[in-house]
Scaffold this active site. Structure first.
Site, mmCIF file in Angstrom:
data_model
loop_
_atom_site.group_PDB
_atom_site.id
_atom_site.type_symbol
_atom_site.label_atom_id
_atom_site.label_comp_id
_atom_site.label_asym_id
_atom_site.label_seq_id
_atom_site.Cartn_x
_atom_site.Cartn_y
_atom_site.Cartn_z
ATOM 1 N N GLU A 206 8.983 0.337 -0.861
ATOM 2 C CA GLU A 206 10.104 0.176 -0.134
ATOM 3 C C GLU A 206 11.421 0.829 -0.430
ATOM 4 O OE1 GLU A 206 7.526 -3.489 0.811
ATOM 5 O OE2 GLU A 206 8.588 -2.342 -0.911
ATOM 6 N N ARG B 21 13.821 -5.407 -1.420
ATOM 7 C CA ARG B 21 13.680 -4.569 -2.771
ATOM 8 C C ARG B 21 14.176 -3.237 -2.913
ATOM 9 N NH1 ARG B 21 7.945 -6.374 -4.087
ATOM 10 N NH2 ARG B 21 7.262 -4.213 -4.384
ATOM 11 N N LYS C 115 -13.727 -5.963 0.571
ATOM 12 C CA LYS C 115 -12.858 -7.046 1.414
ATOM 13 C C LYS C 115 -13.564 -7.312 2.590
ATOM 14 C CE LYS C 115 -7.970 -7.059 2.449
ATOM 15 N NZ LYS C 115 -6.731 -6.230 2.804
#
Length: 619
Positions: A365, A393, A280
């Site tokens: 979540e 969610r 990354k």
């Protein structure tokens, strides 16, 4: 520049392979140049440049379908599909999205923005292909972080039964796998995908099973021995045990190697996981050193990596962070929970101070809410800190696990209302609507930073489910003199006159104050009430206002359907209160990306738009 040769999908296939490295470097330079001006997702995009190039070289877009999980790493994909000239206005109003968008390009196979959805979508697309007798590849690219989401595992479980090709690219930029195991794994991966190996495996199994009496037992024992050897050498046995072929790990910056593996993967008539290792932030030292800090960035100076605006005013998340830590110091039962967003929701400082009371559940979540319910049932005081858009969610868990049991869980809902550049998938437009429907849920919407602090302190003593919603952006210090103590279910009168009453929620109180001034300049008498509690609604205040006001204007930064205004209207109708009710709310539609002030103006909920709506109704 080599990048200039790419004007439309598949132009990359005309690039000489010896120039791939140069193209990757030009793409990174281009992304740095553009994102440093507009802001956006940086580290994730820098990390997948070669991976994206390899996918575009190995597959034929738009015939083949490429689905990016979350989608914040799709900038190189946009470049390679002919959208280079649009990058000056990426994430700006009227410009291209920072996420894949089917309305934007036929090469964007599926809209994404939330995590852990790509395998489900890709599997559905693969089945649609098979049912229609079509012939194309489906590739879902999912990051290792997105695999913390339970939906990804539900999809993997389902994918294991697929009898046709479906490729899942696991973009791993965090896990560390040793070189030795990686080499053995690559060797075994190539062996298992070779046609000769698959044919031999099928023939041996078929012939052994025919041996009278012991054939099937031999096949079973050989299979068990093979699985045991695999467990020693193959890091992807989790996938193999689900009947999903695992290939890798593969160097995510080695384009020829990835092309070869993708070509092998598409031969198999089953679900295949290709494990790709990337770095990354690759190619930009500040992002490589601190990839989290450069995940989503505001405009910055490329040479230093520092933001162009050195001084930043405290935002609502900062206020939450400071007050929450003060509360936790006094109350050891307080715990903080985040779904992989400790920095975004303001729990970083809390984590440092109280690590044993900090919980990051990953991009999960649903689990986070029920986990909070379990903590509450065990006598703790949990705060689930989450963006409004992501709380959607976990709707079932809020009802089933928190509210039915009336558990002491507080939802700190950040980014409520319009959030701007991330667009449709991230705007927090629905929380008032879906939370109001739940019996037992209480909802507080503070008007400024001082009221947010008071609301948090109120929550520390409150018993039962409570949601506190607050926006993204600089914490308003306006109306500081209006700071009446918070009383459960009671609103706050800021200005009291007669004729017109503005009844506003949260951030819209400040807008309502501007509207009031303009109405008064036109000769109207106007009261202003800060609703504070969306639920329970202050019905006594409505009855009080009905005695001296003919017009009631509700103002909210939420969709109109099921929102605050509709709730007020229903109460007034039930009580037969003689108001003419005017609603100022976000239209029942999805709001695209762009500057928040521009968006408010375009949808008519800024002061000018609200005034126009009110005057039109009054006329």
């Amino acid at each position: 520049m080599i990048l200039d040769q790419i004007q439309k999908p598949n132009d990359i296939k005309n690039i000489d392979p010896k120039d791939y490295s140069q193209l990757a470097e030009e793409i990174r330079e281009f992304l740095l140049e553009k994102i440093s001006v507009t802001g956006g997702h940086l580290a994730s995009n820098l990390g997948v440049v070669e991976l994206t190039m390899a996918l575009h070289l190995a597959f034929d877009l738009p015939k083949d379908k490429l689905i990016w999980d979350v989608g914040h790493q799709s900038y190189t994909h946009k470049l390679l599909t002919g959208r280079k000239e649009d990058f000056d206005e990426i994430r700006c109003y009227g410009g291209i999205s920072g996420f894949p968008n089917r309305k934007e390009s036929v090469c964007d196979a599926f809209n994404t923005g939330h995590s852990s959805t790509s395998i489900s979508a890709g599997l559905g697309m693969a089945h649609a292909r098979d049912l229609k007798g079509e012939d194309y590849s489906v590739v879902s690219v999912i990051g290792d972080g997105a695999l913390t989401g339970g939906m990804a595992y539900e999809a993997l479980n389902n994918a294991s039964r697929l009898k046709s090709n479906f490729i899942i690219v696991l973009n791993d930029n965090n896990m560390s796998i040793s070189e030795n195991i990686g080499g053995v794994s690559r060797m075994l991966g190539n062996l298992r995908t070779a046609p000769q190996y698959n044919d031999l495996k099928a023939n041996v199994t078929q012939n052994l099973s025919r041996v009278p009496g012991i054939g099937n037992q031999l096949v079973k024992r050989i299979s068990m021995a093979k699985q045991g050897i695999k467990q020693l050498f193959i890091p992807g046995m989790f996938f193999e045990n689900m009947d999903i072929t695992y290939l890798g790990p593969v160097d995510g910056h080695d384009i020829p190697m990835m092309i070869n593996v993708f070509q092998e993967a598409r031969r198999l008539n089953r679900a295949v996981v290709v494990h790709v290792m990337t770095k990354k932030g690759r190619g930009y030292e500040p992002a490589e050193r601190h990839p989290e800090a450069y995940h989503g960035v505001n405009p910055f100076v490329v040479e230093t990596g520092k933001p162009k605006k050195e001084k930043r005013e405290p935002n609502y998340t900062d206020v939450f962070s400071k007050v929450f830590c003060q509360m936790a110091e006094k109350d050891e039962s307080i715990v903080g929970i985040t779904a992989a967003m400790p920095d975004g929701v303001g729990l970083k400082r809390f984590h440092k101070l109280y690590p044993e009371r900090f919980f990051d559940v990953g991009i999960a979540e649903e689990h986070g809410v029920t986990f909070a319910a379990g903590l509450a049932a065990g006598g703790m005081k949990p705060y689930f800190c989450v963006y409004s858009s992501f709380l959607q969610r976990a709707y079932d868990q809020i009802i089933h696990d928190v509210c039915i049991q009336n558990l002491n869980v507080t939802f700190a809902i950040d980014r409520a209302g319009l959030v701007g550049s991330d667009g449709e998938t991230h705007q927090g437009l629905f929380d008032l609507s879906f939370l109001q429907t739940i019996p037992g849920m209480s909802i507080l919407a503070p008007k400024n930073c001082f009221e947010l602090a008071d609301a948090l302190r109120f929550s520390a003593e409150f018993e039962g489910p409570l949601a506190i919603r607050y926006p993204r952006g600089t914490a308003s210090k306006k109306m500081k003199s209006f700071r009446a103590p918070i009383v459960y279910g009671k609103s706050e009168i800021l200005y009291e006159e007669e004729e017109i009453a503005l009844f506003a929620v949260g951030t819209m109180v400040e807008t309502a104050c501007q509207v009031r001034n303009q109405l008064k300049a036109r000769g109207y008498n106007v009261s202003l009430v800060n609703a504070r509690f969306v639920k329970p609604l202050d019905e006594e205040m409505l009855e009080y206002l009905a005695r001296g006001h003919k017009v009631l204007v509700t103002m909210e930064e939420n969709v109109q359907s099921g929102g605050f205004g509709e709730h007020v209207t229903a109460i007034c109708t039930k009580k037969k209160l003689p108001f003419h009710i005017i609603s100022v709310a976000i239209p029942n539609s999805y709001v695209e990306h762009g500057n928040v002030d521009i968006l408010k103006h375009e949808i008519g909920i800024d002061a000018e738009g609200a005034l126009h709506t009110i005057l039109k109704e009054l006329e």
